[in-house]
Scaffold this motif. Structure first.
Motif, PDB file in Angstrom:
ATOM      1  N   ILE A  71       5.995   4.378   0.707  1.00 30.76           N
ATOM      2  CA  ILE A  71       6.392   5.888   0.913  1.00 30.76           C
ATOM      3  C   ILE A  71       7.377   5.428   2.060  1.00 30.76           C
ATOM      4  O   ILE A  71       8.370   5.892   2.710  1.00 30.76           O
ATOM      5  N   CYS A  98       0.337   8.786  -4.481  1.00 31.22           N
ATOM      6  CA  CYS A  98      -0.422   7.207  -4.139  1.00 31.22           C
ATOM      7  C   CYS A  98      -2.151   7.565  -4.088  1.00 31.22           C
ATOM      8  O   CYS A  98      -2.539   6.763  -4.865  1.00 31.22           O
ATOM      9  N   LEU A  99      -2.601   9.484  -4.739  1.00 33.12           N
ATOM     10  CA  LEU A  99      -3.961   9.128  -5.464  1.00 33.12           C
ATOM     11  C   LEU A  99      -3.815   9.873  -6.634  1.00 33.12           C
ATOM     12  O   LEU A  99      -4.886   9.262  -7.095  1.00 33.12           O
ATOM     13  N   ASN A 127      -2.170  16.214  -2.184  1.00 33.10           N
ATOM     14  CA  ASN A 127      -2.074  15.623  -0.915  1.00 33.10           C
ATOM     15  C   ASN A 127      -4.090  15.399  -0.154  1.00 33.10           C
ATOM     16  O   ASN A 127      -4.733  15.441  -1.653  1.00 33.10           O
ATOM     17  N   TYR A 128      -3.103  14.625   0.411  1.00 27.59           N
ATOM     18  CA  TYR A 128      -4.699  13.843   1.121  1.00 27.59           C
ATOM     19  C   TYR A 128      -6.564  15.083   1.593  1.00 27.59           C
ATOM     20  O   TYR A 128      -7.305  15.050   0.741  1.00 27.59           O
ATOM     21  N   ASP A 152       4.642  11.921  -4.055  1.00 28.49           N
ATOM     22  CA  ASP A 152       3.677  11.086  -3.291  1.00 28.49           C
ATOM     23  C   ASP A 152       2.851  11.110  -4.246  1.00 28.49           C
ATOM     24  O   ASP A 152       1.816  12.015  -4.359  1.00 28.49           O
ATOM     25  N   HIS A 193      -3.921   0.208  -5.506  1.00 30.96           N
ATOM     26  CA  HIS A 193      -5.154   0.028  -4.807  1.00 30.96           C
ATOM     27  C   HIS A 193      -6.200   1.144  -4.909  1.00 30.96           C
ATOM     28  O   HIS A 193      -7.531   1.982  -3.959  1.00 30.96           O
ATOM     29  N   LYS A 194      -5.683   2.581  -4.566  1.00 28.31           N
ATOM     30  CA  LYS A 194      -6.486   3.730  -4.643  1.00 28.31           C
ATOM     31  C   LYS A 194      -7.667   3.778  -6.619  1.00 28.31           C
ATOM     32  O   LYS A 194      -8.984   2.735  -6.708  1.00 28.31           O
ATOM     33  N   GLY A 229       0.532  -1.052   0.280  1.00 29.88           N
ATOM     34  CA  GLY A 229       0.883  -0.304   0.185  1.00 29.88           C
ATOM     35  C   GLY A 229       0.928   1.200  -0.067  1.00 29.88           C
ATOM     36  O   GLY A 229       1.934   1.028   0.098  1.00 29.88           O
ATOM     37  N   GLY A 230       0.393   1.908  -0.111  1.00 28.49           N
ATOM     38  CA  GLY A 230       1.077   3.964  -0.295  1.00 28.49           C
ATOM     39  C   GLY A 230       2.105   3.852   1.046  1.00 28.49           C
ATOM     40  O   GLY A 230       2.703   4.035   0.745  1.00 28.49           O
TER      41      GLY A 230
END
Ligand code: PLP
Length: 408
Positions: free
Chosen positions: A101, A205-206, A177-178, A203, A239-240, A96-97
């Motif tokens: 990271i 991830c998203l 960013n989240y 990053d 997985h996002k 996962g993220g």
């Protein structure tokens, strides 16, 4: 619970589990806005079948399961292609993220030690960076140095310039960013790192499996990937917005040598034979790799563009509806489908409480107090219903009854 003395029949167990699941978030009905990224029923079916086919295998030893090894290489290669990783890149899949990271941070720490003699390293990351960086710093013995945000909720460049020094092992930027869905100024931050021989991590991830297709839709996308000089590593979560089931992310290095020298773990100091692994896990589930491989190839570029179009249309609908409610506004300029919004006239947590009574799970965040949304394709069907409830909640919402408990 104690281990039952005698086994419970399968039917009884499955009935109990189905019953227990009733309490969980209704992600299929598009009433949640985080944690699950549903695409469509046919994708769900494919994922279930792909998972099932690889439920038992172990991705620890690629020699025993060459089909798995090849799938991992394929997923890394497809991801690298989307993110324009140059010839000579390297990468691996992780759970996962967070694990991606952690591995990027540890590799940067090792590189800083080997190439620049840094023994007391810092990790310089924006205030809005995911907690995975704080976790990596804690586990890896780095000091986390936070870059404050500017008025646009992006890393403040003047502050970053002052915080990066000879102790810095890694500089970080998110795309997006989240908390706010904004992108940090990646080219400028990466250049600050590169001129000092410091690693830089984007990053995404998203963003990795949505921004490339956002770009294909003709939407503006700020520079964030390996086309930016100085970006040395990236994290990309299948997985996002890749729509794989959980447990699938990719960590990429611009230079495969860095992956081998600073991340790979090779061990012979025990009697059990050569032990080789690229990330934290030892035994690794095979199903997430298989599911990621299957969904990437099932959807292909046209499938991802179509899902990105659905998300884009839903985001436009949500954001226009939010802006039309008196006192309510989206925070900053989010670059894709993740954003925060607040109200200047009604307690945003009170609004979130009222929305929750109507079955909508909105995450809450602070600085400023706000509600958070991550839009997925299925949300396109609920835009009008959501906005009608939001208008009602904004008109009738009061103070949140229990701010602390409701805060998530
Ligand atoms: C921007 C960003 N980075 C990293 C992560 C961590 O990913 P994971 O939850 O898969 O460990 C997330 C999770 O939402 C995220 O939004």
């Amino acid at each position: 619970m104690q281990l039952p003395e005698t086994g419970i029949p399968r039917k009884t167990l499955l009935a109990e589990m189905t019953e227990r699941k009733q309490q969980d978030a209704d992600w299929k009905g598009a009433r949640t806005f985080s944690l699950v990224y549903p695409a469509s029923d046919d994708v769900d079916e494919l994922l279930a079948e792909a998972n099932n086919l690889y439920l038992y295998e172990n991705a620890l030893n690629p020699l025993r399961f060459p089909s798995l090894r090849q799938m991992e290489l394929d997923v890394v290669s497809m991801t690298a292609g989307l993110l324009h990783a140059p010839e000579g890149h390297g990468g691996c899949m992780t759970s996962g993220g967070t694990e991606s990271i952690v591995m990027a941070v540890l590799a940067a720490r090792e590189r800083a030690k080997a190439e620049r003699g840094v023994t007391n390293p810092t990790l310089v990351a924006p205030y809005s960076a995911h907690p995975a960086f704080a976790k990596a710093a804690k586990y890896g013995g780095l000091e986390l140095v936070q870059i404050p945000l500017d008025v646009d909720h992006r890393a403040d460049l003047a502050a970053a310039e002052k915080l990066i020094d000879e102790r810095t092992a890694l500089v970080v930027g998110s795309a997006p960013n989240y908390p706010f869905g904004t992108a940090d100024p990646i080219p400028e931050l990466a250049a600050m790192a590169a001129t000092r021989g410091i690693s830089f991590h984007t990053d995404s991830c998203l963003g990795s499996f949505l921004l490339p297709f956002w770009e294909r839709l003709g939407e503006p996308v700020p520079p964030f990937d390996f086309r930016v000089d100085g970006v040395t590593t990236m994290s990309a979560d299948v997985h996002k917005y890749g729509y794989a089931t959980k447990g699938a992310s990719v960590v990429l290095h611009r230079d495969e040598e860095h992956l081998k020298k600073y991340q790979r773990f090779l061990y012979t100091g025990w009697p059990g034979g050569l032990y080789l692994s690229f990330a934290m896990a030892g035994a690794r589930p095979a199903a997430p790799i298989a599911a990621a491989w299957a969904v990437l190839r099932y959807l292909g570029e046209t499938g991802y563009v179509e899902l990105a179009r659905q998300i884009r249309d839903a985001v436009r609908g949500f954001q226009a509806g939010i802006a039309a409610i008196p006192g309510m506004r989206v925070i900053g300029e989010p670059i894709m489908s993740v954003f925060a919004f607040t109200s200047d006239s009604v307690d945003p947590f009170g609004i979130a409480d009222r929305m929750e009574q109507r079955g909508w799970c909105l995450d809450r965040q602070n600085d400023p107090d706000a509600m958070h949304m991550m839009v997925s394709p299925r949300h396109l069907d609920v835009v009008d219903e959501f906005l009608a409830d939001l208008r009602e909640a904004a008109a009738n919402g009061g103070e949140s009854s229990d701010r602390e408990a409701r805060y998530s």
